[in-house]
Each structure stands twice: as structure tokens, then as C-alpha cells.
Design a protein around this motif. Structure first.
Motif, short mmCIF file in Angstrom:
data_model
loop_
_atom_site.label_atom_id
_atom_site.label_comp_id
_atom_site.label_asym_id
_atom_site.label_seq_id
_atom_site.Cartn_x
_atom_site.Cartn_y
_atom_site.Cartn_z
N GLY A 139 55.74 45.19 34.46
CA GLY A 139 56.05 46.61 34.35
C GLY A 139 56.50 47.19 35.67
N PHE A 140 55.83 46.79 36.76
CA PHE A 140 56.25 47.31 38.07
C PHE A 140 57.62 46.78 38.47
CE2 PHE A 140 56.84 46.68 42.59
CZ PHE A 140 56.84 48.01 43.00
N ILE A 141 57.87 45.48 38.24
CA ILE A 141 59.17 44.92 38.60
C ILE A 141 60.29 45.66 37.86
CG2 ILE A 141 60.61 42.86 38.49
CD1 ILE A 141 58.45 42.75 40.64
N ALA A 142 60.05 45.95 36.59
CA ALA A 142 61.05 46.70 35.82
C ALA A 142 61.27 48.09 36.42
CB ALA A 142 60.61 46.79 34.36
N TRP A 143 60.18 48.74 36.82
CA TRP A 143 60.27 50.07 37.42
C TRP A 143 61.01 50.01 38.76
CZ3 TRP A 143 60.35 55.06 37.40
CH2 TRP A 143 59.99 55.80 38.52
N ARG A 144 60.67 49.04 39.60
CA ARG A 144 61.33 48.89 40.90
C ARG A 144 62.83 48.68 40.74
NH1 ARG A 144 60.55 43.38 43.91
NH2 ARG A 144 62.01 42.91 42.21
N ASP A 145 63.20 47.81 39.81
CA ASP A 145 64.62 47.51 39.60
C ASP A 145 65.36 48.71 39.02
OD1 ASP A 145 64.01 45.03 40.59
OD2 ASP A 145 64.08 44.02 38.64
N PHE A 146 64.70 49.41 38.12
CA PHE A 146 65.30 50.62 37.56
C PHE A 146 65.58 51.64 38.65
CE2 PHE A 146 64.43 54.99 36.03
CZ PHE A 146 65.52 55.15 35.18
N MET A 147 64.60 51.84 39.54
CA MET A 147 64.76 52.82 40.62
C MET A 147 65.87 52.41 41.58
SD MET A 147 62.89 55.37 40.05
CE MET A 147 63.03 56.14 41.66
N ALA A 148 65.99 51.11 41.85
CA ALA A 148 67.02 50.63 42.76
C ALA A 148 68.42 50.92 42.24
CB ALA A 148 66.85 49.13 43.00
N ASN A 149 68.54 51.10 40.95
CA ASN A 149 69.84 51.32 40.33
C ASN A 149 70.01 52.74 39.80
OD1 ASN A 149 71.18 48.53 40.28
ND2 ASN A 149 69.15 48.09 39.46
N THR A 150 69.10 53.64 40.20
CA THR A 150 69.15 55.01 39.71
C THR A 150 69.00 55.97 40.89
OG1 THR A 150 67.99 54.19 37.75
CG2 THR A 150 68.26 56.58 37.93
N PRO A 151 70.07 56.16 41.69
CA PRO A 151 69.95 56.98 42.90
C PRO A 151 69.69 58.46 42.64
CG PRO A 151 72.23 56.36 42.51
CD PRO A 151 71.41 55.57 41.55
N ASP A 152 70.05 58.94 41.46
CA ASP A 152 69.84 60.36 41.14
C ASP A 152 68.97 60.47 39.90
OD1 ASP A 152 69.97 63.08 41.25
OD2 ASP A 152 72.01 63.24 40.49
N LEU A 153 67.73 60.02 40.02
CA LEU A 153 66.80 59.97 38.91
C LEU A 153 66.57 61.34 38.29
CD1 LEU A 153 64.68 58.19 37.34
CD2 LEU A 153 63.02 58.96 39.06
N ASP A 154 66.56 61.40 36.98
CA ASP A 154 66.20 62.62 36.24
C ASP A 154 64.67 62.71 36.25
OD1 ASP A 154 65.67 64.65 34.47
OD2 ASP A 154 66.51 63.63 32.72
N LEU A 155 64.14 63.46 37.22
CA LEU A 155 62.68 63.52 37.39
C LEU A 155 61.99 64.17 36.20
CD1 LEU A 155 60.97 62.56 39.85
CD2 LEU A 155 63.39 62.76 40.36
#
Length: 301
Positions: free
Chosen positions: A161-177
Motif C-alpha cells: 500500500g505504501f509503495i503504491a502511494w509513493r509511486d502515485f505521489m511521484a507521478n502527481t505533482p499537483d495532487l488534488d488534496l
């Protein structure tokens, strides 16, 4: 080194349901002069236990709006700093500024400035990854621990779950908080989700949001591992304070398995309060957690 930073305009914080505390600021912490750190400081300024509430990523002090009133009603002092890059604190714009020890040392400088004693460390997510490494440097200042959905980054891997979150964040520079917070915590209203996103008007404010997942010390060569290992020994062997743990059981990143391990390395940590419907941001179920912790600590009837 001059650090380029930006500051979220106050107008973005005009509507914060349930969080109307007056912010305080300090901008001359040693090693961080010129960077403004924001914090809430409510309750008695002396003679009362202190609840030091540390948020994680991508949240900010707003996360504690349901717990702070319970602590205050019991006569405690509540201090909620916003980490640099989050909340009302200044936000360095360059991703490389954000490192494990840069943030840890900022918290130490803040603790030194505030000169706090009889502290209950209240922590979750990065609030724990950083915060759990502090009491070993201040063993006479910390007397209690309230720990929720976090870990120590001792370099021994992590969950899928964390790896998926880390990778998602690395590819989402303007996250919809706001959208993220509502997906992770469906009980949030639209106004509460918007309040979580208030510190981040656009992508230039989100360097900390982007950077933190990549900083979690999950492999032996990463910064923070040795510090976290020292903290693990402190909690296992030297901690003499009182502890209380609450676990959001629906957390896919730092959930029951991780918390069971953490409990095993905290000396004399009792069985946790399990929040069956609670997710990663378990403070959203914070009122009963705070009440149970106060009762456990003997600070309320």
C-alpha cells in the motif's frame, strides 16, 4: 544557504470548520532564520500537561480539530505546529530542501524555543516518523505518548500500500488534496476537505506534499534510518512514560500489521484502541480517541 519559500495568503484560511484557533508564528529558529513556522498554542501556559500534536503528509494542524477541544476541556495545554511546507508555515519551493533531518532538526529547534515539559507526544504518519525520534533527545521532557497509524523508518521495507502511494505521489505533482482526503476519509464534508487543501493554492506550494513519500526510510541506506534505529532502542529499552495507541483499522498504508509491530517495540504499550471504521487519518475519529487516552493517563474522570 538561502532557501526560496512561499507563504499561503491568509485569505485561503478564512473558512476552516471547527478550527478557529489563533495561529502563532516564529521566524527565527536557529538554522531556519527567515522561515516562518506556524503553530497553535491553546490552554494554560504553565502547570498543565502539554499535548504536542504532530501531523503528517499531506495534512496539517487542521487534522487535530476534533482532539484539541477534548484535551483543552481536561485542562491541558495543546500545541499544534505546522511542519515547514504544510499548513500556515512557509513552504520551500525546491523539492530537495525537504529531508528527514532538515525537518527533524526544525522540530527540535521548535521544542527548544518553546521550552516544554510534561509533554504527551501525539503523532500519526510523518508526525510519528519524525516525532518518535524526538523523546530520546529530550527524555526529561516527554512523559506520555499517544500514537496512531505511523511507524519508525528503520530501513526494513514497507507495505504494498505504501509503495503504491509513493509511486502515485511521484507521478502527481499537483495532487488534488481535497479529493484525496475525501476518498481516504469519506466522512469529511466538502467544506472540511476544502480546509485540508487550503494551504496549497497551486502546485508551487506542494513541494512538501510531493517530496515526503520518497523520504520514508524504507531501505538501509536512506537518511533517517540510523536515527530511527536509535529511537527504536529508546522506546524498547529506555522509555518509562505512559503510552496509549489507537489504530484506524481501515488504513491500507500504516494499518493493523504495522501498528502491531510498533506496539511490540514500545515498552509497556497496552493493547490499542481499535477504530473499526477509521482509516489512515484516524484523527477524524479523534474525539473518542482523545477521551480514552485522557482516561488511560488518569487526566480525566
Amino acid at each position: 544557504m538561502t532557501i526560496r519559500a512561499i507563504r499561503t495568503p491568509d485569505t485561503w484560511f478564512e473558512t476552516l470548520p471547527g478550527y478557529d484557533y489563533t495561529p502563532h508564528y516564529v521566524d527565527d529558529l536557529p538554522g531556519y532564520v527567515g522561515l516562518r513556522m506556524a503553530y497553535v498554542d491553546e490552554g494554560p501556559k504553565s502547570g498543565a500537561p502539554v499535548f504536542l500534536c504532530l501531523h503528517g503528509e499531506p495534512s496539517w494542524g487542521y487534522l487535530y480539530r476534533k482532539m484539541a477541544p477534548v484535551f483543552l476541556a481536561a485542562g491541558a495545554r495543546v500545541i499544534i505546529p505546522d511542519l515547514f511546507g504544510f499548513g500556515r508555515s512557509d513552504k520551500p519551493v525546491d523539492d530537495e530542501v525537504y529531508t528527514f533531518h532538515w525537518h527533524r532538526n526544525a522540530l527540535k529547534a521548535f521544542l527548544d524555543r518553546m521550552d516544554l515539559t510534561d509533554i504527551c507526544l501525539v503523532c500519526q504518519d510523518w508526525g510519528g516518523l519524525l516525532g518518535l525520534t524526538l523523546p530520546m533527545d529530550y527524555p526529561d521532557r516527554f512523559s506520555r505518548l499517544l500514537v496512531m497509524n505511523t511507524a519508525l523508518g528503520v530501513g526494513k521495507g514497507t507495505s504494498e500500500g505504501f509503495i503504491a502511494w509513493r509511486d502515485f505521489m511521484a507521478n502527481t505533482p499537483d495532487l488534488d488534496l481535497a479529493g484525496l482526503m475525501q476518498r481516504a476519509t469519506p466522512i469529511l464534508t466538502d467544506a472540511e476537505a476544502k480546509a485540508y487543501a487550503a494551504p496549497f493554492p497551486d502546485a508551487t506550494y506542494k513541494a512538501g506534499v510531493r517530496r515526503f513519500p520518497a523520504l520514508v526510510p524504507i531501505s538501509p541506506d536512506m537518511e533517517g534510518v540510523q536515527t530511527s534505529q536509535q529511537a527504536l532502542r529508546f522506546w524498547s529499552e529506555d522509555w518509562t512514560g505512559d503510552s496509549f495507541m489507537a489504530v484506524g483499522m481501515q488504513d491500507p498504508v500504516l494499518g493493523p500489521d504495522t501498528m502491531a509491530w510498533l506496539r511490540s517495540v514500545i515498552r509497556n504499550c497496552p493493547k490499542p484502541l481499535e477504530i473499526a471504521e477509521g482509516g489512515h487519518f484516524v484523527q477524524e475519529w479523534g474525539e473518542p480517541i482523545a477521551q480514552a487516552a485522557l482516561k488511560h493517563f488518569g487526566l480525566t474522570d
